[in-house]
Scaffold this motif. Structure first.
Motif, PDB file in Angstrom:
ATOM      1  N   ILE A   1       0.811  -1.218   0.000  1.00 38.76           N
ATOM      2  CA  ILE A   1       0.000   0.000   0.000  1.00 38.76           C
ATOM      3  C   ILE A   1       0.843   1.266   0.000  1.00 38.76           C
ATOM      4  CG2 ILE A   1      -2.019  -1.046   1.084  1.00 38.76           C
ATOM      5  CD1 ILE A   1      -1.027  -0.058   3.750  1.00 38.76           C
ATOM      6  N   TRP A   2       2.096   1.151   0.376  1.00 34.09           N
ATOM      7  CA  TRP A   2       2.960   2.328   0.326  1.00 34.09           C
ATOM      8  C   TRP A   2       3.859   2.196  -0.897  1.00 34.09           C
ATOM      9  CZ3 TRP A   2       2.887   0.039   5.515  1.00 34.09           C
ATOM     10  CH2 TRP A   2       1.922   0.646   6.313  1.00 34.09           C
ATOM     11  N   GLY A   3       3.405   2.755  -1.991  1.00 34.55           N
ATOM     12  CA  GLY A   3       4.146   2.675  -3.241  1.00 34.55           C
ATOM     13  C   GLY A   3       4.805   3.991  -3.559  1.00 34.55           C
ATOM     14  N   VAL A   4       4.090   4.822  -4.343  1.00 34.07           N
ATOM     15  CA  VAL A   4       4.636   6.123  -4.738  1.00 34.07           C
ATOM     16  C   VAL A   4       4.924   6.968  -3.507  1.00 34.07           C
ATOM     17  CG1 VAL A   4       4.162   8.236  -6.032  1.00 34.07           C
ATOM     18  CG2 VAL A   4       3.407   6.016  -6.931  1.00 34.07           C
ATOM     19  N   GLU A   5       4.107   6.776  -2.457  1.00 32.60           N
ATOM     20  CA  GLU A   5       4.271   7.613  -1.268  1.00 32.60           C
ATOM     21  C   GLU A   5       5.629   7.423  -0.610  1.00 32.60           C
ATOM     22  OE1 GLU A   5      -0.076   6.777  -1.842  1.00 32.60           O
ATOM     23  OE2 GLU A   5       1.783   5.653  -1.874  1.00 32.60           O
ATOM     24  N   THR A   6       6.247   6.244  -0.778  1.00 36.76           N
ATOM     25  CA  THR A   6       7.521   5.979  -0.117  1.00 36.76           C
ATOM     26  C   THR A   6       8.644   6.858  -0.658  1.00 36.76           C
ATOM     27  OG1 THR A   6       7.950   4.181  -1.672  1.00 36.76           O
ATOM     28  CG2 THR A   6       6.912   3.590   0.402  1.00 36.76           C
ATOM     29  N   GLN A   7       8.398   7.573  -1.754  1.00 43.74           N
ATOM     30  CA  GLN A   7       9.400   8.498  -2.258  1.00 43.74           C
ATOM     31  C   GLN A   7       9.547   9.700  -1.329  1.00 43.74           C
ATOM     32  OE1 GLN A   7       8.304   9.461  -6.267  1.00 43.74           O
ATOM     33  NE2 GLN A   7       8.414   7.341  -6.983  1.00 43.74           N
ATOM     34  N   SER A   8       8.513   9.928  -0.487  1.00 43.86           N
ATOM     35  CA  SER A   8       8.616  10.997   0.502  1.00 43.86           C
ATOM     36  C   SER A   8       9.391  10.475   1.707  1.00 43.86           C
ATOM     37  CB  SER A   8       7.213  11.446   0.931  1.00 43.86           C
ATOM     38  OG  SER A   8       7.294  12.276   2.075  1.00 43.86           O
ATOM     39  N   SER A   9      10.293  11.260   2.236  1.00 42.81           N
ATOM     40  CA  SER A   9      11.066  10.836   3.404  1.00 42.81           C
ATOM     41  C   SER A   9      10.244  10.911   4.682  1.00 42.81           C
ATOM     42  CB  SER A   9      12.316  11.712   3.533  1.00 42.81           C
ATOM     43  OG  SER A   9      11.938  13.085   3.667  1.00 42.81           O
ATOM     44  N   ASN A  10       9.102  11.601   4.626  1.00 43.43           N
ATOM     45  CA  ASN A  10       8.242  11.747   5.808  1.00 43.43           C
ATOM     46  C   ASN A  10       7.124  10.712   5.749  1.00 43.43           C
ATOM     47  OD1 ASN A  10       6.724  12.513   7.972  1.00 43.43           O
ATOM     48  ND2 ASN A  10       6.245  14.572   7.214  1.00 43.43           N
ATOM     49  N   CYS A  11       7.292   9.612   6.476  1.00 43.70           N
ATOM     50  CA  CYS A  11       6.293   8.543   6.429  1.00 43.70           C
ATOM     51  C   CYS A  11       4.984   8.969   7.073  1.00 43.70           C
ATOM     52  CB  CYS A  11       6.819   7.279   7.098  1.00 43.70           C
ATOM     53  SG  CYS A  11       7.199   7.446   8.860  1.00 43.70           S
ATOM     54  N   CYS A  12       4.985  10.052   7.833  1.00 45.95           N
ATOM     55  CA  CYS A  12       3.731  10.553   8.418  1.00 45.95           C
ATOM     56  C   CYS A  12       2.776  11.078   7.348  1.00 45.95           C
ATOM     57  CB  CYS A  12       4.019  11.654   9.429  1.00 45.95           C
ATOM     58  SG  CYS A  12       4.881  11.058  10.910  1.00 45.95           S
ATOM     59  N   GLU A  13       3.289  11.317   6.159  1.00 47.42           N
ATOM     60  CA  GLU A  13       2.455  11.784   5.061  1.00 47.42           C
ATOM     61  C   GLU A  13       1.950  10.641   4.190  1.00 47.42           C
ATOM     62  OE1 GLU A  13       4.829  14.589   2.965  1.00 47.42           O
ATOM     63  OE2 GLU A  13       4.725  16.118   4.543  1.00 47.42           O
ATOM     64  N   TRP A  14       2.357   9.417   4.515  1.00 45.56           N
ATOM     65  CA  TRP A  14       1.943   8.275   3.709  1.00 45.56           C
ATOM     66  C   TRP A  14       0.467   7.976   3.931  1.00 45.56           C
ATOM     67  CZ3 TRP A  14       6.377   4.148   4.506  1.00 45.56           C
ATOM     68  CH2 TRP A  14       7.585   4.679   4.011  1.00 45.56           C
ATOM     69  N   ASP A  15      -0.138   7.353   2.944  1.00 50.34           N
ATOM     70  CA  ASP A  15      -1.520   6.919   3.043  1.00 50.34           C
ATOM     71  C   ASP A  15      -1.677   5.903   4.174  1.00 50.34           C
ATOM     72  OD1 ASP A  15      -4.189   6.755   2.353  1.00 50.34           O
ATOM     73  OD2 ASP A  15      -3.857   5.128   0.910  1.00 50.34           O
ATOM     74  N   ARG A  16      -2.792   5.994   4.906  1.00 54.03           N
ATOM     75  CA  ARG A  16      -3.159   5.066   5.981  1.00 54.03           C
ATOM     76  C   ARG A  16      -2.288   5.210   7.226  1.00 54.03           C
ATOM     77  NH1 ARG A  16      -6.333   0.431   4.203  1.00 54.03           N
ATOM     78  NH2 ARG A  16      -6.811   0.581   1.975  1.00 54.03           N
ATOM     79  N   VAL A  17      -1.531   6.276   7.324  1.00 52.35           N
ATOM     80  CA  VAL A  17      -0.674   6.515   8.489  1.00 52.35           C
ATOM     81  C   VAL A  17      -1.039   7.857   9.107  1.00 52.35           C
ATOM     82  CG1 VAL A  17       1.694   6.820   9.326  1.00 52.35           C
ATOM     83  CG2 VAL A  17       1.208   5.200   7.464  1.00 52.35           C
TER      84      VAL A  17
END
Length: 619
Positions: A41-57
């Protein structure tokens, strides 16, 4: 002082390199380790270094730590084929096994959503107990069957901060209850649709002194009467002093059990009993639940004849705001003691066999919703309805009421009125005062006359007048100012063609219109040229003077899914609009007089078509 401590935490984290750019590095790593189990579920979002911005987090804004993980409904068919490691069933089943220790790096995790993920088997207690800050755990709709111990011999969950636990729709048996006795702060426990059976011992939950909601249903092995589950009788019985809502399904109840147990639920505000076997002496003891505000007994089996007569039962619950005893096959007169329930705001008596006088409803002036549909009530509409001026929803469908509707003309707060399948007759002018109506169902009665009285009902969104004797102008002119109208059903009435044309278009945009079997419609209804949101149109068995197939109807309404024009006297060539029309899935143009040939490109132009009827000499 607190802010100073917080800044010290921030500085330490910064210098140790654990918290950077809004996300703790070890928690980011832990999320990526979860990825294969939850559908990448964390695909494109993992390009961000801030995991707090990831979907479902969701993170704590102050500390940057993960607080909530929304991992529900991630395990799909595609994910199963992509699993590369971890605990999963190698036999070919799509179930897999949860390693709860994968969540241990999230030290501030307080909400974990794992529902609908095909998680199977057992979960180790000590792995879950490591999530000491957890306040909400949702594991519903999986295939989990137990919480078990391993080397540390932890037989119980010890999540002392847990407030919500959802284990519904799994495979737990009766032993699950003994695993939950140490959850001292638990407020909500959901155990519906598991494998609980036989005698259920709820006394093991007595330590849950903060529990406010308890949902349990049992699976009787046979019919309710003989094999319903029972609450195990142990002294001093179930004692949950904070309990406000209790849902039990699949149980058998008798008066002896009630006398012994119900007095321990004096603070109960909502009681729901579904698919259970109830004896009438059980109903007599409901008066002990003096705090009850909502009582729902539905799809239950009542012993003997199913007569609802005891006035000393729930009729003593004068604080009741909602009473639902629908779908119980109850028979006989409506008890006079119903007049005591003056606090009622919602009453549902539907799908029973009540008959006779219902004047006991006269004093229930706080009622906002009343449903007495599908009973054996007959006669003129009772005058007692005229006192229920707070009603917003009234359903009298499927009875044997007759006469006119004058008893309803004072109900000016009504938003929904359902009178379907009675024998009510007369004109409809009494409806002119009911200007708050949004849904009105008069179908299958004996109403007659024109429909001009509806023109004042400017809040209407749904109108069903099918199977009556109305005379309806093909233009629907009286409805032109009903701008909120979305659904109109008028099958089996009489359509007539008007001599005067309407210069202005209607203000409504319909989604569904059904006017089948309405005889001579004249020309094809002109108001349809102004509709752009239609999804279902049924004008079958209406004579339209040889008009051609209305391909403009498809072109103007891109969401049109079903079109019925059978036996409508349409003629000329059958032409489809260009380009292809993606929405239509059901088309019936049988028994018309089209000429020429079937368009060879029909499959390309109607690619979503699942049903096509061109029979009976359509060409």
């Amino acid at each position: 002082m607190e802010s100073k401590r917080l800044w010290m935490v921030v500085l330490i984290a910064f210098f140790l390199g654990g918290w950077c750019d809004g996300c703790w590095e070890q928690e980011k790593t832990a999320l990526l380790q979860l990825n294969p189990f939850f559908g990448q579920i964390w695909g494109v979002e993992t390009q961000s270094s801030n995991c707090c911005e990831w979907d479902r987090v969701e993170c704590n804004n102050s500390t940057g730590r993960v607080m909530r993980l929304f991992l529900n409904h991630t395990f799909t068919e595609e994910v199963w084929h992509d699993l590369s490691y971890g605990y999963y069933d190698v036999t070919g089943s799509h179930d897999w096994y949860l390693n709860a220790s994968l969540f241990l790096p999230f030290e501030e995790l307080n909400s974990l959503y794992l529902s609908e993920n095909s998680i199977a088997g057992c979960v180790y207690n000590e792995e879950l107990n490591g999530l000491s800050n957890l306040e909400e755990l949702y594991m519903g709709n999986n295939e989990v069957n137990d919480f078990i111990t391993s080397k540390d011999n932890e037989t119980e969950l010890r999540l002392i901060n847990l407030e919500v636990l959802d284990l519904s729709e799994n495979l737990f048996n009766n032993s699950i209850l003994s695993s939950l006795g140490r959850l001292s702060n638990l407020k909500s426990l959901l155990l519906e649709d598991n494998n609980l059976e036989g005698s259920i011992d709820l006394t093991v939950l007595n330590a849950l002194s903060n529990l406010k909601e308890l949902f349990i249903n049992c699976r009787p092995t046979e019919g309710l009467r003989n094999k319903a589950c029972s609450l195990l009788s142990k002294s001093p019985g179930v004692f949950l002093p904070s309990l406000k809502t209790l849902f039990l399904a699949g149980f058998g109840f008798n008066g002896t059990m009630t006398t012994q147990k119900l007095h321990n639920f004096r603070n109960l505000e909502e009681l729901i009993l579904q698919d259970s076997f109830l004896q009438t002496n059980f109903l007599r003891n409901f008066g002990e639940l003096t705090s009850l505000k909502r009582l729902r007994l539905y799809f239950c089996e009542i012993n003997d004849s199913g007569s609802l007569t005891p006035p000393q039962g729930f009729c003593e619950l004068t604080n009741l705001q909602e009473l639902d005893i629908s779908n119980n096959n109850l028979k006989g007169y409506l008890p006079e003691c119903f007049s005591n329930l003056t606090s009622l705001e919602r009453l549902d008596l539907s799908y029973n066999q009540f008959y006779g006088n219902i004047s006991a409803l006269d004093s229930l002036t706080n009622l906002q919703e009343l449903d007495i549909s599908n009973n054996n009530l007959k006669g003129y509409l009772p005058e007692c309805f005229s006192n229920l001026t707070s009603l917003e929803r009234l359903d009298l469908s499927y009875n044997q009421f007759y006469g006119n509707i004058s008893a309803l003309d004072s109900l000016t707060s009504l938003e929904s009125l359902f009178l379907s399948s009675n024998q009510i007759s007369g004109n409809i002018y009494a409806f002119k005062n009911l200007t708050s109506l949004k849904s009105l169902d008069l179908s299958s009665n004996q109403f007659f006359g024109n429909i001009s009285a509806f023109d004042s009902l400017t809040s209407l969104q749904m109108l069903d007048i099918a199977n009556n004797y109305f005379e309806i102008p093909s233009s629907l002119g009286p409805f032109f100012n009903l701008s909120k109208l979305k659904y109109f059903y008028a099958d089996n009435n009489t359509i007539y063609a008007e001599t005067e044309m309407h210069c202005l278009p209607p203000t409504f945009q319909l989604k569904e219109i059904r006017m089948a079997s309405c005889r001579n419609g004249g020309s094809f209804p002109q108001f349809l040229y102004h509709q752009q949101e239609l999804q279902i149109v049924d004008l079958s068995n209406v004579y339209f003077k040889g008009d051609q197939f209305p391909n403009w109807l498809l072109k103007n309404n891109t969401k049109l899914a079903r079109l019925f024009l059978a036996n409508s006297s349409l003629s000329g060539p059958f032409q489809l609009p260009l380009p292809s029309y993606l929405g239509l899935s059901y088309l019936d143009i049988s028994n018309n007089f089209f000429n020429g040939s079937i368009p060879v490109e029909i499959g390309a132009q109607l690619p979503s078509l699942r049903f096509l009827n061109m029979s009976k000499k359509s060409f």
